[in-house]
Design a protein around this motif. Structure first.
Motif, PDB file in Angstrom:
ATOM      1  N   ARG A 120      33.165  14.109  41.169  1.00 39.79           N
ATOM      2  CA  ARG A 120      32.713  15.206  42.037  1.00 39.79           C
ATOM      3  C   ARG A 120      31.711  16.070  41.273  1.00 39.79           C
ATOM      4  O   ARG A 120      32.059  16.712  40.273  1.00 39.79           O
ATOM      5  CB  ARG A 120      33.906  16.067  42.476  1.00 39.79           C
ATOM      6  N   LEU A 121      30.493  16.059  41.745  1.00 41.13           N
ATOM      7  CA  LEU A 121      29.464  16.857  41.071  1.00 41.13           C
ATOM      8  C   LEU A 121      29.617  18.328  41.461  1.00 41.13           C
ATOM      9  O   LEU A 121      29.754  18.657  42.635  1.00 41.13           O
ATOM     10  CB  LEU A 121      28.067  16.351  41.468  1.00 41.13           C
ATOM     11  N   HIS A 122      29.572  19.189  40.471  1.00 40.52           N
ATOM     12  CA  HIS A 122      29.639  20.629  40.740  1.00 40.52           C
ATOM     13  C   HIS A 122      28.877  21.347  39.629  1.00 40.52           C
ATOM     14  O   HIS A 122      28.416  20.719  38.674  1.00 40.52           O
ATOM     15  CB  HIS A 122      31.101  21.099  40.794  1.00 40.52           C
ATOM     16  N   ARG A 123      28.722  22.646  39.771  1.00 44.82           N
ATOM     17  CA  ARG A 123      27.976  23.403  38.754  1.00 44.82           C
ATOM     18  C   ARG A 123      28.927  24.208  37.888  1.00 44.82           C
ATOM     19  O   ARG A 123      29.893  24.782  38.393  1.00 44.82           O
ATOM     20  CB  ARG A 123      26.982  24.359  39.444  1.00 44.82           C
ATOM     21  N   ASN A 124      28.611  24.272  36.590  1.00 44.92           N
ATOM     22  CA  ASN A 124      29.419  25.121  35.709  1.00 44.92           C
ATOM     23  C   ASN A 124      28.860  26.547  35.725  1.00 44.92           C
ATOM     24  O   ASN A 124      27.904  26.845  36.450  1.00 44.92           O
ATOM     25  CB  ASN A 124      29.494  24.535  34.290  1.00 44.92           C
ATOM     26  N   GLU A 125      29.435  27.389  34.886  1.00 47.49           N
ATOM     27  CA  GLU A 125      29.017  28.799  34.907  1.00 47.49           C
ATOM     28  C   GLU A 125      27.557  28.969  34.493  1.00 47.49           C
ATOM     29  O   GLU A 125      26.891  29.914  34.907  1.00 47.49           O
ATOM     30  CB  GLU A 125      29.932  29.619  33.989  1.00 47.49           C
ATOM     31  N   ALA A 126      27.069  28.046  33.697  1.00 46.63           N
ATOM     32  CA  ALA A 126      25.667  28.114  33.268  1.00 46.63           C
ATOM     33  C   ALA A 126      24.718  27.570  34.337  1.00 46.63           C
ATOM     34  O   ALA A 126      23.502  27.564  34.145  1.00 46.63           O
ATOM     35  CB  ALA A 126      25.503  27.330  31.974  1.00 46.63           C
ATOM     36  N   GLU A 179      33.234  16.560  37.793  1.00 46.48           N
ATOM     37  CA  GLU A 179      34.683  16.621  37.615  1.00 46.48           C
ATOM     38  C   GLU A 179      35.176  15.188  37.787  1.00 46.48           C
ATOM     39  O   GLU A 179      34.807  14.520  38.766  1.00 46.48           O
ATOM     40  CB  GLU A 179      35.331  17.519  38.679  1.00 46.48           C
ATOM     41  N   VAL A 180      35.974  14.712  36.843  1.00 47.25           N
ATOM     42  CA  VAL A 180      36.456  13.330  36.923  1.00 47.25           C
ATOM     43  C   VAL A 180      37.933  13.348  37.296  1.00 47.25           C
ATOM     44  O   VAL A 180      38.746  13.974  36.626  1.00 47.25           O
ATOM     45  CB  VAL A 180      36.269  12.599  35.576  1.00 47.25           C
ATOM     46  N   MET A 181      38.240  12.677  38.377  1.00 44.65           N
ATOM     47  CA  MET A 181      39.623  12.616  38.857  1.00 44.65           C
ATOM     48  C   MET A 181      40.082  11.155  38.855  1.00 44.65           C
ATOM     49  O   MET A 181      39.300  10.272  39.229  1.00 44.65           O
ATOM     50  CB  MET A 181      39.712  13.192  40.271  1.00 44.65           C
ATOM     51  N   VAL A 182      41.316  10.921  38.447  1.00 47.44           N
ATOM     52  CA  VAL A 182      41.819   9.544  38.404  1.00 47.44           C
ATOM     53  C   VAL A 182      43.215   9.454  39.029  1.00 47.44           C
ATOM     54  O   VAL A 182      43.942  10.444  39.103  1.00 47.44           O
ATOM     55  CB  VAL A 182      41.902   8.990  36.958  1.00 47.44           C
TER      56      VAL A 182
END
Lengths: 111, 552
Positions: free
Chosen positions: B188-194, B200-203
């Motif tokens: 899941r692509l998302h943005r960090n604080e920067a 995000e990798v989910m398994v």
């Protein structure tokens, strides 16, 4: 481990041997003369474990023409054999739903 | 649209000829079924109740009009004139003959389609959001990353015989339309604080007999590390996953047994040893793949053109459909249009050859020749000018794919069930058809609002019943079809597994139970705008149980 060919089959009523035809997957049944038919009424019906095993062993020996032969229950209460459970009823008669009639539909684009 | 190069084409064509030879050897008796089964399952060929089934992957749910026409051709020439779109952006043909399969595959290969890795213990079709590249809420086009992964795992010898199948999904939007958390591996692509984008990798997600939602093992993975990290996950699973028991072989069991943290540590250790090697992606490699995705030459348009306003004001049926099927596009003046394959009384996900041909023509005329396939078993046209919506709707309506029920109670997800599938215990399709008739009243359905019903004909859960707002699972009891009913499941960014509402009910009672659940919801909701799943979340399942038990 016991080879599948030496396993016992529990038979509690009339059964047939069924499989799928190799070339197209069609449902087929083993006949008394050692042939295959797509019509359940033409199938050999047996009622003992030994007879079912013999039928199945002969069927499985024909690995080139058929796939996944197994013993399936039938219902004789109406004379001729009928499928003994829902799965076998669907295998014998096809899906219980109306299949799409593709080319009969009057499809046109009116844009 | 993804553009295939000479390498892609050669790879698929060679595979078809290989399979042609395997079929020849099987038909001649050179190969027995045990030997052949392994080979056919590498190519998406199953043997079902009545016939062989060919499953064709539609990577990231993107189809060209030429590909859709070819699917129509295969349906017409080699099958019975229709195909079935599945819950994993695949299409299945259920009546294909073994002896015809090589020719059908050769025809499909001409447009870059194939069944490689749509079955067997391999990495399956990499799926994503069917609105990829056009959704207003996405960070970037997820298909680029899905394609990066797809290329790497296609025919990868290390991942061809894993403990069990492995399903990967990629999402890059705020709203999860790809059911990420029910996948073996989800990115899941998302943005960090920067403000940087990373995955995000989910398994360990998966349904079936032991359902689990995927757990996060890495909160933020730089994009250029995605391939090495996926490799590390696959290697860890390949090494530690169980091979002694098919029911315990999926990664979800391994992650559950080890714990997500411990599994994540194993992955991390493996990853550290390979992350700076050949799998580290550079900008040029990503740009090369991104360049294969071609977008239309969009015009500069404004939202709500006069043609659309007039049509919405002047035609009530069109207005109803518009509210149901038309979604915002990332560009003004354009729209994403969902085509419902859930007409009243029909089989969810089925499309006839004639419909496929007509949709391909409409895609050429109105959507830059592109069609999308979603896991909800509907299609979409992703690049429609808003000014064209009215004539497009008339054409869709004429071919039966404009039922205004998208996301509503009759937009049912259902597996083929016992009408086709050799694994099934009970039928799914007739239940879906019955429910679609029960809820044929569009005004009622719209009043109910978003409500997802999912139906599976066995515990393998191809209909994703665990994550249906209302989930229906077919089981066999003493030779009869029974159905367990759950509520409260969902597959989006707030994914949950549904909970049983009571004992299983017989075939003839299922629609009544669903009607009772819906009636209870109408009684229990806080206000008309509170959708079913929010009501369940707010008050739990007990009030529903009480009401449904009172009548059954």
């Amino acid at each position: 481990m016991t080879s599948p060919l030496h396993q016992k089959i529990k038979v509690t009523g009339p059964v047939v041997v069924t499989a799928n035809r190799l070339t197209d997957g069609a449902v087929i049944y083993r006949t008394a003369s050692g042939q295959w038919t797509t019509e359940l009424p033409g199938a050999a019906v047996v009622t003992t474990s030994d007879a079912a095993m013999a039928l199945l062993t002969a069927a499985r020996a024909e690995g080139v023409r058929v796939v996944d032969a197994y013993v399936a229950p039938v219902d004789l209460s109406h004379g001729k054999p009928r499928p003994g459970n829902l799965r076998e009823r669907i295998r014998a008669a096809g899906p219980t739903i109306r299949l799409p009639a593709p080319e009969a539909a009057n499809v046109h684009v009116c844009a | 649209m993804y553009v295939h190069d000479a390498f892609d084409r050669r790879l698929i064509a060679e595979r078809v000829e290989e399979f042609r030879d395997q079929v020849r050897r099987r038909l001649s008796g050179e190969l027995n079924e045990d030997e052949f089964k392994l080979l056919r399952l590498l190519n998406g060929v199953y043997l079902q109740l009545h016939a062989y089934m060919l499953r064709i992957g539609i990577p990231y749910g993107t189809l060209s009009s030429a590909q859709l026409r070819m699917l129509a051709h295969v349906a017409r020439r080699y099958d019975r004139g229709y195909g079935h779109f599945t819950t994993r952006q695949n299409i299945q043909f259920h009546w294909i003959k073994l002896e015809d399969l090589p020719d059908a595959m050769a025809d499909l290969a001409r447009v870059g389609l194939h069944g490689i890795q749509t079955s067997g213990n391999s990495v399956r079709n990499v799926t994503t959001d069917q609105w990829a590249g056009v959704a207003p809420d996405e960070i970037e086009d997820p298909r680029v990353w899905a394609e990066v992964v797809r290329q790497h795992v296609t025919l990868h010898p290390e991942f061809t015989f894993m403990p069990r199948k492995f399903k990967i999904a990629v999402g890059t939007a705020a709203h999860d339309r790809a059911a990420l958390r029910i996948h073996d591996l989800a990115l899941r692509l998302h943005r960090n604080e920067a403000g940087e984008a990373g995955f995000e990798v989910m398994v360990g997600g998966g349904l079936g007999r032991t359902p689990f939602l995927a757990k996060t093992i890495k909160q933020f993975l730089p994009k250029h590390d995605v391939l090495s990290y996926v490799e590390a996950v696959l290697r860890t699973y390949n090494q530690f996953g169980r091979r002694d028991n098919a029911w315990k072989a999926r990664i979800k069991i391994l992650v559950h047994d080890l714990g997500a943290e411990a599994f994540g540590r194993e992955v991390e250790q493996e990853w550290q040893s390979i992350k700076d090697g050949a799998l580290a992606l550079d900008d040029a490699a990503v740009a090369e793949i991104a360049a294969r995705f071609r977008y239309p030459d969009y015009e500069r348009l404004a939202d709500d053109p006069v043609e659309l306003k007039e049509a919405r004001a002047g035609d009530r049926r069109f207005e109803t459909w518009h509210r149901s099927a038309v979604a915002r596009h990332r560009l003004p003046g354009y729209a994403i249009v969902t085509l419902s394959l859930k007409a009243e009384g029909e089989t969810p996900g089925d499309a006839t050859a004639a419909q496929m041909d007509a949709i391909a023509d409409l895609a050429d005329r109105y959507s830059s020749g592109e069609i999308r396939v979603g896991h909800e078993q509907n299609l979409a046209l992703p690049h429609v000018r808003q000014q064209d919506l009215y004539p497009l709707w008339r054409a869709l309506d004429a071919i039966g794919v404009a039922t205004p029920n998208v996301g509503l109670v009759s937009d049912i997800i259902a597996c083929p069930g016992l009408d086709y599938c050799s694994l099934a215990n009970a039928r799914s399709i007739p239940i879906a058809q019955d429910l679609s008739r029960r809820f044929r009243d569009g005004d009622l359905a719209r009043d109910l609002g978003r409500l997802h019903i999912n139906i599976s004909g066995c515990i393998n859960a191809c209909g994703h019943h665990h994550v249906g707002h209302i989930g229906i699972l077919g089981v066999e009891k003493n030779g009869e079809e029974y159905y367990q009913v759950t509520i409260g499941g969902r597959a989006d960014e707030e994914a949950e597994l549904g909970q049983l509402i009571g004992p299983a009910v017989p075939y003839g009672e299922v629609a009544n139970v669903v009607e009772d659940i819906v009636a209870a919801y109408v009684e229990l909701r806080e206000r008309p705008g509170e959708i079913f799943i929010d009501t369940v979340k707010r008050i739990g399942i007990e009030p529903f149980k009480e009401r449904v038990h009172a009548t059954h």
